[in-house]
Design an enzyme around this catalytic site. Sequence first.
Site, PDB file in Angstrom:
ATOM      1  N   CYS A 125      73.707  67.189  71.090  1.00 29.42           N
ATOM      2  CA  CYS A 125      73.956  66.780  69.735  1.00 29.42           C
ATOM      3  C   CYS A 125      73.527  68.648  69.656  1.00 29.42           C
ATOM      4  CB  CYS A 125      73.070  65.978  69.267  1.00 29.42           C
ATOM      5  SG  CYS A 125      73.590  63.763  69.273  1.00 29.42           S
ATOM      6  N   HIS A 249      71.719  69.309  62.712  1.00 27.91           N
ATOM      7  CA  HIS A 249      72.858  68.755  63.163  1.00 27.91           C
ATOM      8  C   HIS A 249      72.836  66.859  62.016  1.00 27.91           C
ATOM      9  CE1 HIS A 249      74.472  64.909  65.704  1.00 27.91           C
ATOM     10  NE2 HIS A 249      72.913  64.751  66.075  1.00 27.91           N
ATOM     11  N   ASN A 283      77.440  60.173  62.434  1.00 29.46           N
ATOM     12  CA  ASN A 283      77.501  61.287  63.193  1.00 29.46           C
ATOM     13  C   ASN A 283      77.671  61.824  64.890  1.00 29.46           C
ATOM     14  OD1 ASN A 283      75.908  61.960  65.820  1.00 29.46           O
ATOM     15  ND2 ASN A 283      73.750  61.090  65.353  1.00 29.46           N
TER      16      ASN A 283
HETATM   17  O1  UT7 Z   1      72.326  62.549  66.857  1.00 26.60           O
HETATM   18  C1  UT7 Z   1      71.101  62.131  68.685  1.00 26.60           C
HETATM   19  C2  UT7 Z   1      70.012  61.795  67.823  1.00 26.60           C
HETATM   20  N1  UT7 Z   1      69.528  61.110  66.963  1.00 26.60           N
HETATM   21  C3  UT7 Z   1      68.696  60.597  66.023  1.00 26.60           C
HETATM   22  O2  UT7 Z   1      68.956  61.816  65.322  1.00 26.60           O
HETATM   23  C4  UT7 Z   1      68.606  58.814  65.749  1.00 26.60           C
HETATM   24  C5  UT7 Z   1      67.525  59.001  65.035  1.00 26.60           C
HETATM   25  N2  UT7 Z   1      67.342  57.728  64.636  1.00 26.60           N
HETATM   26  C6  UT7 Z   1      67.199  57.282  63.164  1.00 26.60           C
HETATM   27  O3  UT7 Z   1      68.055  58.296  62.736  1.00 26.60           O
HETATM   28  C7  UT7 Z   1      67.139  55.891  63.115  1.00 26.60           C
HETATM   29  O4  UT7 Z   1      66.103  55.207  63.602  1.00 26.60           O
HETATM   30  C8  UT7 Z   1      68.630  54.639  63.171  1.00 26.60           C
HETATM   31  C9  UT7 Z   1      69.376  54.362  62.364  1.00 26.60           C
HETATM   32  C10 UT7 Z   1      68.833  54.510  64.308  1.00 26.60           C
HETATM   33  C11 UT7 Z   1      67.886  53.478  63.007  1.00 26.60           C
HETATM   34  O5  UT7 Z   1      66.789  53.084  61.405  1.00 26.60           O
HETATM   35  P1  UT7 Z   1      65.864  52.789  61.716  1.00 26.60           P
HETATM   36  O6  UT7 Z   1      65.206  53.436  59.869  1.00 26.60           O
HETATM   37  O7  UT7 Z   1      64.845  53.562  62.052  1.00 26.60           O
HETATM   38  O8  UT7 Z   1      66.146  51.075  61.982  1.00 26.60           O
HETATM   39  P2  UT7 Z   1      65.344  50.357  62.850  1.00 26.60           P
HETATM   40  O9  UT7 Z   1      65.025  51.147  64.368  1.00 26.60           O
HETATM   41  O10 UT7 Z   1      63.477  50.670  62.597  1.00 26.60           O
HETATM   42  O11 UT7 Z   1      65.336  48.802  62.125  1.00 26.60           O
HETATM   43  C12 UT7 Z   1      64.961  48.928  60.440  1.00 26.60           C
HETATM   44  C13 UT7 Z   1      65.154  47.074  60.748  1.00 26.60           C
HETATM   45  C14 UT7 Z   1      65.209  46.169  62.065  1.00 26.60           C
HETATM   46  O12 UT7 Z   1      64.608  45.119  61.461  1.00 26.60           O
HETATM   47  P3  UT7 Z   1      63.220  44.111  61.991  1.00 26.60           P
HETATM   48  O13 UT7 Z   1      63.329  44.177  62.989  1.00 26.60           O
HETATM   49  O14 UT7 Z   1      62.526  44.771  60.853  1.00 26.60           O
HETATM   50  O15 UT7 Z   1      63.567  42.807  60.855  1.00 26.60           O
HETATM   51  C15 UT7 Z   1      66.036  46.229  63.277  1.00 26.60           C
HETATM   52  O16 UT7 Z   1      66.507  45.226  63.177  1.00 26.60           O
HETATM   53  O17 UT7 Z   1      66.505  47.267  60.753  1.00 26.60           O
HETATM   54  C16 UT7 Z   1      67.268  46.685  61.553  1.00 26.60           C
HETATM   55  N3  UT7 Z   1      68.712  47.408  61.683  1.00 26.60           N
HETATM   56  C17 UT7 Z   1      69.349  46.935  61.189  1.00 26.60           C
HETATM   57  N4  UT7 Z   1      69.924  46.359  60.017  1.00 26.60           N
HETATM   58  C18 UT7 Z   1      70.980  46.177  59.261  1.00 26.60           C
HETATM   59  C19 UT7 Z   1      69.216  48.189  62.943  1.00 26.60           C
HETATM   60  N5  UT7 Z   1      70.207  47.970  62.562  1.00 26.60           N
HETATM   61  C20 UT7 Z   1      70.672  47.897  61.014  1.00 26.60           C
HETATM   62  C21 UT7 Z   1      71.975  48.242  60.805  1.00 26.60           C
HETATM   63  N6  UT7 Z   1      72.384  46.864  59.880  1.00 26.60           N
HETATM   64  N7  UT7 Z   1      72.876  48.867  61.570  1.00 26.60           N
END
Ligand code: UT7
Length: 327
Positions: A125, A249, A283
């Site tokens: 990225c 990005h 993204n």
């Molecule tokens: O481009 C390359 C570089 N990449 C990045 O910069 C990405 C950086 N990371 C992110 O943008 C975020 O970490 C994500 C968008 C990937 C994930 O968001 P988050 O706020 O960090 O979510 P999380 O992984 O901490 O998950 C929180 C909760 C979990 O449920 P529990 O365990 O709290 O019950 C996940 O299972 O949200 C759940 N979850 C979802 N729920 C609904 C994860 N994905 C989804 C989804 N819809 N799509």
Amino acid sequence: MSQRPALRQSQGPSATRILGVGSFQPEKVVTNDDLSQLMDTSDQWIRDRVGIIERRFAEKDELLVDMAVAAGSRAVADSGLNPSDVDTLILPNCTMPTLIPNAAAQVAERIGASAAGAFDLNAACAGFCYGLGVASDLVRAGSSKYALVIGAEKLTDSVDPTDRANAIIFADGAGAAVVGPADEPGIGPVAWGSAGDLVHTIYMRDDKYIYQEGQSVFRWATTQIAPIALRALELAGLEPSDVDVLIPHQANLRIVEAIAKKLRAKGAREDMVVADDIRYSGNTSSASIPLALDHMRTAGTVKSGDVVLMVGFGAGLSYAGQVVICP
Ligand code: UT7
């Protein structure tokens, strides 16, 4: 013993700038509601946690190379040059399905720059900012007169469609810029680097799908990237208050906003325009920064002469940023 003549080295102009910009997105719009039919997610969750409203997915027969050709041709047209003027084509990407052949040579042929030096560049990225830095330095060194940089990705080929953490984020598209000689400096020095100790946080699995430890990358991006943006400003001899437009990005709107907040705490203006192209583009990895720049130019939110601070970051982990003057 005969004395050999001194080796000649090339020398170019002292300044470069972006001469033209172009982009391409597939026709197919995919909303959050569309995705919630396929996996356990919701429009509200995606908007709140990532900021995406909709994104574009390429069709099966719409290839990375096709999107790169479209974006590159538009950038060349915008620059007013002929395609055959392009003597270097750099194609940052991380989703070309084949390592051999690369994408760049095919794209050069198809846009009408068939004799150009052409290579792919993989800094994930951060790829567009890496490519722009290399292009600018090639022109300044006299190795190239006009260089075309095209960030292009078909991420939908590399995402497990049932993996809700990744399938809602990534999308397809391409964005490009032509770099050439200038009377006044228009591309600042690149501030780049890497954090290979975090390699495990984003990688392609054996099944060719992307895996990422979302929270780890999020934490890294929200703490480590603003200092890189500040370093790019320092290298360019500018202050945070000089920035008219910030284009990080487009990984996650919350990351974009965190970077903007940190820069404002260091003196960036409240009226600094901050790219939020992720809302309608998703993204698109190495394409996200030039896509945002092109969309913002078209919308009039970035004007010719504006000071634009760009910073890319992603797998590697790799990062790069620089200041450019909007063409
Ligand atoms: O481009 C390359 C570089 N990449 C990045 O910069 C990405 C950086 N990371 C992110 O943008 C975020 O970490 C994500 C968008 C990937 C994930 O968001 P988050 O706020 O960090 O979510 P999380 O992984 O901490 O998950 C929180 C909760 C979990 O449920 P529990 O365990 O709290 O019950 C996940 O299972 O949200 C759940 N979850 C979802 N729920 C609904 C994860 N994905 C989804 C989804 N819809 N799509």
